[in-house]
Design an enzyme around this catalytic site. Structure first.
Site, PDB file in Angstrom:
ATOM      1  N   SER A  30      12.820  -2.904  20.001  1.00 44.22           N
ATOM      2  CA  SER A  30      13.970  -2.672  19.115  1.00 44.22           C
ATOM      3  C   SER A  30      14.813  -3.939  19.063  1.00 44.22           C
ATOM      4  O   SER A  30      15.537  -4.245  20.019  1.00 44.22           O
ATOM      5  CB  SER A  30      14.812  -1.497  19.617  1.00 44.22           C
ATOM      6  OG  SER A  30      14.071  -0.297  19.568  1.00 44.22           O
ATOM      7  N   LYS A  85      15.646   1.418  12.521  1.00 40.88           N
ATOM      8  CA  LYS A  85      15.843   1.803  13.924  1.00 40.88           C
ATOM      9  C   LYS A  85      17.321   1.754  14.304  1.00 40.88           C
ATOM     10  O   LYS A  85      17.800   2.590  15.067  1.00 40.88           O
ATOM     11  CB  LYS A  85      15.035   0.878  14.837  1.00 40.88           C
ATOM     12  CG  LYS A  85      15.194   1.181  16.341  1.00 40.88           C
ATOM     13  CD  LYS A  85      14.749   2.600  16.691  1.00 40.88           C
ATOM     14  CE  LYS A  85      14.992   2.939  18.170  1.00 40.88           C
ATOM     15  NZ  LYS A  85      14.064   2.289  19.089  1.00 40.88           N
ATOM     16  N   LYS A 115      22.197  -1.988  24.387  1.00 45.31           N
ATOM     17  CA  LYS A 115      21.715  -3.180  23.679  1.00 45.31           C
ATOM     18  C   LYS A 115      21.478  -2.873  22.203  1.00 45.31           C
ATOM     19  O   LYS A 115      21.882  -3.644  21.321  1.00 45.31           O
ATOM     20  CB  LYS A 115      20.425  -3.677  24.345  1.00 45.31           C
ATOM     21  CG  LYS A 115      19.744  -4.861  23.673  1.00 45.31           C
ATOM     22  CD  LYS A 115      18.638  -4.444  22.695  1.00 45.31           C
ATOM     23  CE  LYS A 115      17.525  -3.701  23.392  1.00 45.31           C
ATOM     24  NZ  LYS A 115      16.439  -3.329  22.429  1.00 45.31           N
TER      25      LYS A 115
END
Length: 297
Positions: free
Chosen positions: A95, A170, A238
């Site tokens: 990701s 995402k 993150k």
């Protein structure tokens, strides 16, 4: 088709096993030697250096924690870029931010190497049973070439557009997942402190408008006080930091995302970054000076 896999962590390990179970000729590499040995025992082949994959494989899958590690694996000293053949497909299931995705895409294009950004959703349970959802950006023809490989790990493979589209999708997914976990945590602590059995709460609302995959996956873990990571807090933090950065670049305010970032940072300060993101409920428990009883009652 010979396939390489780099990154045998919480998600990558079961994903790679599903490729082996699908009779894919799989070559693996990871800094965790125990994880590599486990995959070799399952039927994969080990390479001692990541760069060896470039000489062997037609497709190389990356499932790594962050952009810095992805870039090092690709472009660092003795990285994959030193051995990659023209026409190789890199499928990055990590990701990353769209900015990092664009940078990697351009660098690999100069080497005549294909790059798909293909992050996943579903967490460890769906990685184990091979029913992940994958959102793919990049060259559509390349996606169709690797689709039979990815199908061993996923039940939903959706091509969403040009390079960076998968990463952006995402980010949207991570907003929905983590903000929903925060709302669920808020609701659970309120109901529990008022004396409601959370098992009955779940049964009462799961088939109504408030029902969701997040509710069904995370509330039972909260009830059991099981915060063993299927999706770690630090990884999701993150991701949300990437969301916030992208929002600034696009001029899109993200107040809910910013709030959850603050909650995760508070949990980080409490030493809980390795917990599952369902452990966010502990932030609300601390605010309420109340710990939900194990078992829901």
């Amino acid at each position: 088709m010979r396939v390489g896999f780099v990154g045998l962590g919480i998600m990558g390990n079961p994903m790679a096993k599903n490729l082996v179970n699908g009779k894919i000729e799989l070559y693996v590499n990871d800094v965790n030697t125990a994880a590599v040995e486990e995959l070799v025992a399952a039927g994969a082949q080990q390479v001692t250096a990541t760069s060896e994959l470039g000489n062997i494989c037609d497709v190389i899958i990356l499932m790594l924690p962050n952009a810095a590690i992805v870039k090092n694996v690709l472009f660092g000293e003795n990285g994959l870029s030193t051995t990659l053949k023209k026409g190789t497909a890199i499928v990055d299931m990590s990701s990353l931010s769209p900015v990092d995705t664009a940078e990697i895409y351009e660098k690999l294009a100069q080497l005549h190497v294909h790059y798909l950004d293909a992050p996943v959703s579903g967490g460890q349970p769906k990685a184990i049973d091979g029913t992940l959802s994958v959102m793919i950006g990049g060259d559509e023809q390349v996606f169709h070439q690797v689709e039979p490989v990815l199908a061993h790990m996923a039940s939903d493979l959706v091509y969403v557009g040009e390079s960076g589209s998968g990463s952006t999708t995402k980010l949207a997914n991570q907003i929905l997942v983590n903000v929903t976990i925060a709302a669920l945590s808020e609701a659970a602590v309120l109901a529990s402190k008022a004396g409601v059995d959370l098992n009955k709460l779940h049964a009462a609302i799961r088939n109504g408008l408030a029902g969701s995959a997040v509710l069904d996956a995370k509330l039972p873990l909260m009830i059991d006080r099981n915060f063993v990571a299927g999706g770690r807090i630090d990884i999701n933090l993150k991701d949300l930091m990437n969301v916030e950065q992208t929002g600034r670049e696009l001029g899109v305010p993200l107040p809910l995302t910013s709030s959850v970032i603050g909650m995760f940072q508070a949990l980080k300060a409490d030493g809980k970054v390795a917990d599952d993101h369902g452990g966010l409920v502990q932030y609300y428990e601390k605010l309420a000076n109340y710990e939900m009883p194990k078992g829901g009652k």
